[in-house]
Design a protein around this motif. Structure first.
Motif, PDB file in Angstrom:
ATOM      1  N   LEU A 392      12.747  10.131  14.770  1.00 21.82           N
ATOM      2  CA  LEU A 392      12.216   8.905  14.193  1.00 21.82           C
ATOM      3  C   LEU A 392      13.263   7.807  14.223  1.00 21.82           C
ATOM      4  CD1 LEU A 392      10.520  10.474  11.055  1.00 21.82           C
ATOM      5  CD2 LEU A 392       9.301   9.318  12.918  1.00 21.82           C
ATOM      6  N   GLU A 393      12.817   6.561  14.344  1.00 25.87           N
ATOM      7  CA  GLU A 393      13.740   5.437  14.285  1.00 25.87           C
ATOM      8  C   GLU A 393      14.251   5.239  12.856  1.00 25.87           C
ATOM      9  OE1 GLU A 393      11.814   2.010  15.895  1.00 25.87           O
ATOM     10  OE2 GLU A 393      12.085   2.661  17.969  1.00 25.87           O
ATOM     11  N   SER A 394      13.396   5.481  11.889  1.00 26.56           N
ATOM     12  CA  SER A 394      13.786   5.329  10.479  1.00 26.56           C
ATOM     13  C   SER A 394      12.838   6.169   9.640  1.00 26.56           C
ATOM     14  CB  SER A 394      13.732   3.861  10.042  1.00 26.56           C
ATOM     15  OG  SER A 394      12.403   3.375  10.118  1.00 26.56           O
ATOM     16  N   LEU A 395      13.242   6.424   8.399  1.00 22.72           N
ATOM     17  CA  LEU A 395      12.380   7.151   7.475  1.00 22.72           C
ATOM     18  C   LEU A 395      12.528   6.540   6.090  1.00 22.72           C
ATOM     19  CD1 LEU A 395      10.363   9.444   7.091  1.00 22.72           C
ATOM     20  CD2 LEU A 395      12.293  10.916   6.471  1.00 22.72           C
ATOM     21  N   PRO A 396      11.706   5.513   5.780  1.00 26.33           N
ATOM     22  CA  PRO A 396      11.761   4.918   4.438  1.00 26.33           C
ATOM     23  C   PRO A 396      11.181   5.880   3.412  1.00 26.33           C
ATOM     24  CG  PRO A 396       9.969   3.953   5.729  1.00 26.33           C
ATOM     25  CD  PRO A 396      10.742   4.838   6.662  1.00 26.33           C
ATOM     26  N   VAL A 397      11.904   6.052   2.311  1.00 31.39           N
ATOM     27  CA  VAL A 397      11.438   6.914   1.234  1.00 31.39           C
ATOM     28  C   VAL A 397      11.639   6.218  -0.104  1.00 31.39           C
ATOM     29  CG1 VAL A 397      11.919   9.058   2.484  1.00 31.39           C
ATOM     30  CG2 VAL A 397      13.688   8.071   1.008  1.00 31.39           C
ATOM     31  N   ILE A 398      10.825   6.622  -1.062  1.00 28.09           N
ATOM     32  CA  ILE A 398      10.997   6.158  -2.434  1.00 28.09           C
ATOM     33  C   ILE A 398      11.440   7.388  -3.223  1.00 28.09           C
ATOM     34  CG2 ILE A 398       9.855   5.124  -4.440  1.00 28.09           C
ATOM     35  CD1 ILE A 398       7.785   3.974  -2.430  1.00 28.09           C
ATOM     36  N   PRO A 399      12.724   7.464  -3.588  1.00 26.32           N
ATOM     37  CA  PRO A 399      13.275   8.700  -4.148  1.00 26.32           C
ATOM     38  C   PRO A 399      12.669   9.122  -5.478  1.00 26.32           C
ATOM     39  CG  PRO A 399      15.019   7.315  -3.272  1.00 26.32           C
ATOM     40  CD  PRO A 399      13.777   6.492  -3.284  1.00 26.32           C
ATOM     41  N   GLN A 400      12.545   8.219  -6.441  1.00 22.15           N
ATOM     42  CA  GLN A 400      12.008   8.540  -7.755  1.00 22.15           C
ATOM     43  C   GLN A 400      12.643   9.779  -8.383  1.00 22.15           C
ATOM     44  OE1 GLN A 400       7.687   8.514  -6.622  1.00 22.15           O
ATOM     45  NE2 GLN A 400       7.520   6.999  -8.244  1.00 22.15           N
ATOM     46  N   PRO A 401      13.897   9.693  -8.834  1.00 23.41           N
ATOM     47  CA  PRO A 401      14.557  10.862  -9.433  1.00 23.41           C
ATOM     48  C   PRO A 401      13.866  11.302 -10.729  1.00 23.41           C
ATOM     49  CG  PRO A 401      15.845   8.853  -9.783  1.00 23.41           C
ATOM     50  CD  PRO A 401      14.733   8.492  -8.866  1.00 23.41           C
TER      51      PRO A 401
END
Length: 401
Positions: A392-401
């Motif tokens: 993948l070129e990028s992998l945006p994630v929303i971590p939310q610990p």
């Protein structure tokens, strides 16, 4: 390459237009071996079925000793630079391969890999600290790429102050076509650096792998200077992009369907087989480094002339319906998962245990520290333009610990 009928007419420069799985499925089902016109005018032969790819990976009639680029995309560079970066076991046939692998394996021991666990864990924890900032984070840029280059630098004994520059050179080299014009300068600079490091290790050896490679001897046989720089170069390139792709592709597939992520959270014992399934499902390497036929070779009843370029699709073989039940499905508990992500035969990846270690540490930490991590609702995967790699070129994630 956008349609199965196009490959007989258009020069093959890799599967640049999105996820190649569907194209490969159609080629795999319709043809035993696909003829591909290469940019330099030659014809390449793409092998896509598991049985044939596995056999070809171990066929002595397919040589790895020919260093001509299969796609005619090799940047101009002095011959001595090529010689000092490609005299390694991945580009060698028997008996040279056995000699080189024996010397390298004697230094790159299981104990050395196991001894990296604490370092990998520490680096992973520090990288994951950065995900605690609220907002969207790129897991590939912030974790998947920084971790393996830090591990390789530590393994080779690269001083901490040099690692940022070291990483810049390696990033240019592994980028392939998009940064091809920058590659000669980066490769020459990296080679010069490795030569200076080897000189320093001879006079002042340390506990690192580079020092061990310099010192390693088998009955008086040692790696030559060109073999030493080439081996260090191979460890860098092979251990960087592939591991980053395993982490990036793997995280995407686990988060793509929430049930996969939740299942691993509930049952951590499934992580080891899940990593093997990630390796099969989205192999970090799209095509094995090319082979050249030293004689007429028959694959699945199809005869390939001597002197031909053969491209073996690991990505396709690992989704072959004749080998794997429901191959497009992700099954963390898949039995008898004999994937080819690390190759097969004498060129089976020497760094496989280290890649598995890094993946295990990263996914364990992610599942523990960011149990509610998710993808943005509007995320559309874009696959990196690369001939050899699947990433993948990028992998945006929303971590939310």
């Amino acid at each position: 390459m956008t349609d199965v009928d196009d490959h007989s007419r258009q020069p093959f420069v890799g599967f640049f237009h999105g996820d190649p799985h569907e194209v490969l499925r159609r080629i795999r089902q319709e043809q035993v071996v696909a003829a591909l016109p290469l940019p330099d005018g030659r014809t390449g032969w793409l092998v896509t079925r598991y049985e044939h790819v596995r056999a070809a990976l171990a066929d002595p009639g397919l040589s790895k000793g020919e260093l001509i680029s299969p796609l005619g995309m090799r940047p101009p560079m002095p011959a001595d630079v090529w010689a000092a970066t490609e005299r390694h076991m991945l580009a060698a046939d028997q008996p040279d391969h056995t000699r080189l692998r024996r010397l390298v394996q004697a230094a790159f021991t299981p104990g050395r890999v196991d001894g990296m666990t604490a370092f990998v864990t520490d680096v992973t924890d520090r990288l994951l600290d950065g995900l605690a900032e609220p907002g969207v984070h790129d897991l590939i840029r912030e974790v998947a790429f920084p971790l393996p280059i830090a591990v390789i630098c530590e393994l080779l004994g690269v001083p901490v102050d040099d690692r940022a520059t070291f990483r810049e050179w390696v990033e240019v080299i592994v980028a392939g076509a998009p940064r091809l014009a920058e590659a000669p300068a980066a490769r020459a600079a990296l080679l010069d650096y490795l030569r200076r490091q080897l000189t320093a290790k001879r006079s002042d050896p340390g506990p690192d792998l580079l020092s061990a490679l310099v010192a390693e001897s088998d009955g008086g046989d040692r790696l030559s200077d060109e073999e030493l720089t080439s081996t260090a170069f191979l460890l860098l390139i092979a251990g960087y992009d592939t591991t980053a792709n395993l982490i990036g592709n793997g995280a995407y597939r686990l988060l793509e369907e929430r049930g996969r992520w939740e299942r691993l959270r509930r049952d951590p014992h499934l992580l080891a087989p899940a990593i093997e399934e990630l390796l099969r499902h989205d192999s970090p390497v799209q095509l094995a480094t090319h082979r050249t036929t030293t004689r007429e070779v028959t694959i699945g009843g199809h005869t390939i002339p001597a002197g031909s370029t053969v491209l073996l699709s690991l990505l396709s073989a690992n989704r072959d319906e004749s080998r794997f039940t429901d191959p497009a499905a992700f099954d963390a508990g898949r039995p008898a998962n004999s994937h080819l992500a690390f190759g097969h035969g004498i060129h089976y990846c020497l760094g496989a245990p280290l890649a598995r270690l890094e993946a295990r540490v990263v996914f364990t930490a992610l599942l523990s520290r960011y149990p509610d991590m998710r993808l943005p609702a509007d995320f559309v995967p874009r696959w990196r333009p690369s001939t050899l790699m699947h990433a993948l070129e990028s992998l945006p994630v929303i971590p939310q610990p």
